[in-house]
Each structure stands twice: as C-alpha cells, then as structure tokens.
Write a protein that holds these residues in place. Structure first.
Motif, PDB file in Angstrom:
ATOM      1  N   HIS A 132      34.159   3.945 -37.530  1.00 38.84           N
ATOM      2  CA  HIS A 132      33.457   4.063 -36.252  1.00 38.84           C
ATOM      3  C   HIS A 132      34.187   3.246 -35.194  1.00 38.84           C
ATOM      4  O   HIS A 132      34.895   2.281 -35.508  1.00 38.84           O
TER       5      HIS A 132
ATOM      6  N   THR B 207      21.899   6.339 -31.141  1.00 44.86           N
ATOM      7  CA  THR B 207      22.690   5.414 -31.963  1.00 44.86           C
ATOM      8  C   THR B 207      23.634   4.599 -31.086  1.00 44.86           C
ATOM      9  O   THR B 207      23.802   3.384 -31.289  1.00 44.86           O
ATOM     10  N   GLN B 208      24.249   5.231 -30.117  1.00 46.83           N
ATOM     11  CA  GLN B 208      25.147   4.503 -29.220  1.00 46.83           C
ATOM     12  C   GLN B 208      24.387   3.475 -28.389  1.00 46.83           C
ATOM     13  O   GLN B 208      24.899   2.382 -28.126  1.00 46.83           O
TER      14      GLN B 208
ATOM     15  N   GLN C   1      29.105  10.334 -34.382  1.00 43.69           N
ATOM     16  CA  GLN C   1      28.711  10.368 -35.785  1.00 43.69           C
ATOM     17  C   GLN C   1      29.654  11.145 -36.682  1.00 43.69           C
ATOM     18  O   GLN C   1      29.613  10.957 -37.895  1.00 43.69           O
TER      19      GLN C   1
ATOM     20  N   THR D 181      23.415  10.145 -40.852  1.00 44.65           N
ATOM     21  CA  THR D 181      24.083  10.178 -39.542  1.00 44.65           C
ATOM     22  C   THR D 181      25.569  10.470 -39.735  1.00 44.65           C
ATOM     23  O   THR D 181      25.980  11.627 -39.759  1.00 44.65           O
ATOM     24  N   CYS D 182      26.384   9.430 -39.881  1.00 45.16           N
ATOM     25  CA  CYS D 182      27.833   9.652 -39.933  1.00 45.16           C
ATOM     26  C   CYS D 182      28.276  10.419 -41.172  1.00 45.16           C
ATOM     27  O   CYS D 182      29.207  11.225 -41.096  1.00 45.16           O
TER      28      CYS D 182
END
Length: 212
Positions: free
Chosen positions: A70, A87-88, A125, A154-155
C-alpha cells in the motif's frame, strides 16, 4: 472439488507466484496502528504462523514472491483529493503505514528477500490499479497467483478480483489473511470469494500442492 475450483490446481515454479499484500508492521506487528483491529481474527486463524509457513515453503520450492504494498502515508496524502474513499480517510486520520516510521516498515518476518519483486505502491485497494504489478507478473511468466496478506475484504478481495479480470488463476488462502470481524471474513470467503476465485484453500492445502 468445490465449484469455484474450476482450474486444476497444481502450482509450478515456472508459472505460480505468492502475492503478499501489505506486509507492514502497522498490520502485522504488536504496536501497529491496525493490528489491534485484526488481532482477534488473526489469532483465531493462526495468521502469523501461516504466513511464515507459506512464505518459507514457496521460496524453498522455487516459487517467486511478489509484494504488493500500500501507499506509505505522507503528509498531505488524500487531503485535497476530490473523492477519497472511507479507507483513505481513515489513513489520513491515523497515518497508517507512514513513510519513514516503524509502522510503514516491513514486518521483519516478511520483508523482501533476494529474488522477490516489490511492485509499485497502490493508492487504494487493488494492488494492480495504477501500479506495475501486472507487468511484473507477466514478464516473469506468472499465470497463477496465491494471494495472502491484509485485509481479506478490502485489499485482498480487490487485488484478487482484479487478477481474475486480467486472466490470472486466483487462489485465496482463507487463513493467510484477516479482517476486523469474523463476519467480514465470512463475507470474503463464503459469499464473495466463490464468485471470482478459482480456488479457496487453507495454508495446509496450498502447501500440499507445492511442487516439492
């Protein structure tokens, strides 16, 4: 064989890779900013021991490790973006994976080793979006990706879905990841995963299919 295991399964040194998403201290180490949120699920999964086992085994079998990291937070990141996602926004608040800080360093057990490929950092993500990950995989002849790391919903899910769309054979490792709650893990592996992943396996099942 489960319905989602639609392509045979063996992993070869020439065509398979372990894709490790976000192996940072903030996610995986005591004292990490996000570790307290995943610790209970990780402990229930045996996450850290499974990640140690699978990274050791794939390297011993000559399978290459790719790391999809990330974006390491820096002051100003996302602050003037038109549409930072939730998320950011959380990353802005807690400074997750801050560049130059311990939390943004690799967990010592999962740091890149000689021969590993570290892709460009992803901003959201998917490890593929706006990075060189697809190019790196294709240039090394990879067709099968075994995906581990954080977070399951998510990712990991975004990266794995993108991999499927690009034509890769995708294996999710249900105990090689974690999420904030058991419900999110259930959604990742029982509800969403079977719609795109070619295989959903445990660490033990993956190790049994390695060439050695």
């Amino acid at each position: 064989m489960a319905e989602h295991e639609v392509i045979h399964s063996g992993y070869t040194t020439a065509s398979a890779a372990l894709l490790f998403v976000d192996p940072y201290n903030d996610f995986l180490s005591e004292g990490g900013k996000i570790w307290p949120l995943v610790k209970a699920v990780a402990a229930d999964n045996g996450l850290l021991d499974n990640l140690r086992a699978i990274t050791t085994a794939v390297r011993a079998n000559g399978i290459r490790v790719f790391i999809a990291p990330h974006r390491r937070w820096e002051p100003g990141d996302y602050a003037d973006w038109a549409y930072p996602n939730p998320t950011q926004r959380a990353i802005m608040d807690r400074h997750s994976f801050a560049r130059g800080e311990w939390g943004g360093e690799w967990h010592p057990d999962f740091a890149p080793q000689s021969g590993d490929i570290v892709a460009k950092e992803h901003w959201a993500q998917s490890g593929f979006a706006n990075t060189d990950l697809d190019q790196q995989l294709r240039q090394h002849g990879i067709t099968h990706v075994i995906i581990v790391g954080l977070l399951a919903n998510t990712c990991i899910e975004s990266t794995a879905r993108y991999a499927m769309e690009l034509g890769y054979h995708v294996t999710l490792v249900r105990d090689g990841t974690a999420a904030f709650t058991p419900e999110l893990m259930h959604a990742a592996h029982e509800l969403n995963g079977p719609t795109y992943a070619h295989a959903i396996r445990t660490t033990r099942q993956v190790l049994e299919l390695l060439p050695g």
